[in-house]
Write an enzyme that holds these catalytic residues in place. Structure first.
Site, PDB file in Angstrom:
ATOM      1  N   ASP A 103     -24.046  -3.275 -11.394  1.00 44.85           N
ATOM      2  CA  ASP A 103     -25.023  -3.153 -12.481  1.00 44.85           C
ATOM      3  C   ASP A 103     -26.402  -2.817 -11.917  1.00 44.85           C
ATOM      4  OD1 ASP A 103     -23.017  -3.895 -14.187  1.00 44.85           O
ATOM      5  OD2 ASP A 103     -23.673  -5.987 -14.355  1.00 44.85           O
TER       6      ASP A 103
HETATM    7  N1  URA Z   1     -19.856  -8.182 -12.430  1.00 47.47           N
HETATM    8  C1  URA Z   1     -20.997  -7.987 -13.124  1.00 47.47           C
HETATM    9  O1  URA Z   1     -21.205  -8.589 -14.172  1.00 47.47           O
HETATM   10  N2  URA Z   1     -21.890  -7.104 -12.638  1.00 47.47           N
HETATM   11  C2  URA Z   1     -21.730  -6.443 -11.468  1.00 47.47           C
HETATM   12  O2  URA Z   1     -22.601  -5.655 -11.054  1.00 47.47           O
HETATM   13  C3  URA Z   1     -20.538  -6.660 -10.756  1.00 47.47           C
HETATM   14  C4  URA Z   1     -19.618  -7.537 -11.249  1.00 47.47           C
END
Ligand code: URA
Length: 235
Positions: A103
């Site tokens: 993310d």
């Molecule tokens: N899970 C999430 O919520 N975000 C990420 O970036 C990776 C795994």
């Protein structure tokens, strides 16, 4: 001009193991510039020499592998109006891409390569490649609340997560190991048990461990051993 061993060039192109390539040489199946080569250790220039197996040319792509400590605020994409993870890598090799997505606000280990087949294997859901994260939460975590995540939590009527390993490492901190990569998976898992992720960092992907000497935004090339480990674990 950059020379490399014939067997290394062929194995890096996925033709076979070094042993299989040695056998193919013994069986007169490998040619360099039209001449049968029986010694797999000869050095060739893969950008110039024409290597063939069973008279079919083996096209060479120089693969590169980088470990990036992704900083928050960069996007895991190959192009975007915002800063992408590729903008941080100073390398002119074509076809680079991040293996998987973190993310925008997640930090940590991201593999960047132009090796399509390897990335594909690492991301294939059937390979269950382990990914380990450091998670910091808004409110205290208790062992008793983690049961649904450990068993495989249901996020909604269509989505259930695979069981995840969770180890509490602080009042509001834990390590979690996932076998898959659903969209916002960790954030949604903790939200489903009434908590909230405030910081997330990927520490490991299978055997590849984030080099803690890399500050967010820094990267380095993988070692031969790290590349070999990834290729092995991808099978
Ligand atoms: N899970 C999430 O919520 N975000 C990420 O970036 C990776 C795994």
């Amino acid at each position: 001009m950059s020379f490399m061993r014939l067997d290394k060039m062929l194995s890096s192109m996925g033709i076979g193991t070094r042993n299989e390539i040695r056998k193919a040489c013994r069986d007169n199946r490998i040619m360099v510039n039209g001449t049968i080569i029986r010694d797999p250790s000869v050095h060739i220039d893969p950008d110039i020499d024409i290597v063939s197996l069973d008279e079919e040319p083996v096209l060479f792509t120089r693969y590169v592998y980088f470990m990036l400590n992704k900083p928050a605020g960069t996007i895991s994409a190959t192009s975007d109006s915002r800063t992408t993870v590729l903008d941080l890598i100073d390398c002119s090799v074509k076809g680079l891409y991040p293996v998987g997505r973190l993310d925008l606000d997640t930090e940590g280990l991201l593999l960047i390569t132009n090796d399509g087949p390897l990335g594909h294997q690492l991301l294939s859901p059937k390979n269950h490649v382990e990914k380990e994260y450091l998670v910091q939460l808004k409110t205290e975590i208790e062992e008793g609340n983690l049961e649904p995540i450990r068993k495989g939590i249901r996020l909604n009527k269509d989505e259930t997560c695979l069981p995840a390993e969770v180890r509490i490492t602080g009042e509001r901190e834990c390590r979690i190991i996932l076998q898959e990569g659903k969209f916002h998976e960790i954030k949604r898992m903790f939200s489903a048990i009434g908590n909230e992720v405030v910081y997330l960092k990927r520490l490991r992907m299978k055997d590849l461990v984030l080099d803690e000497s890399l500050a967010p935004g820094e990267y380095r090339e993988l070692s031969e051993a790290e590349i070999a480990g990834l290729k092995e674990s991808a099978h």
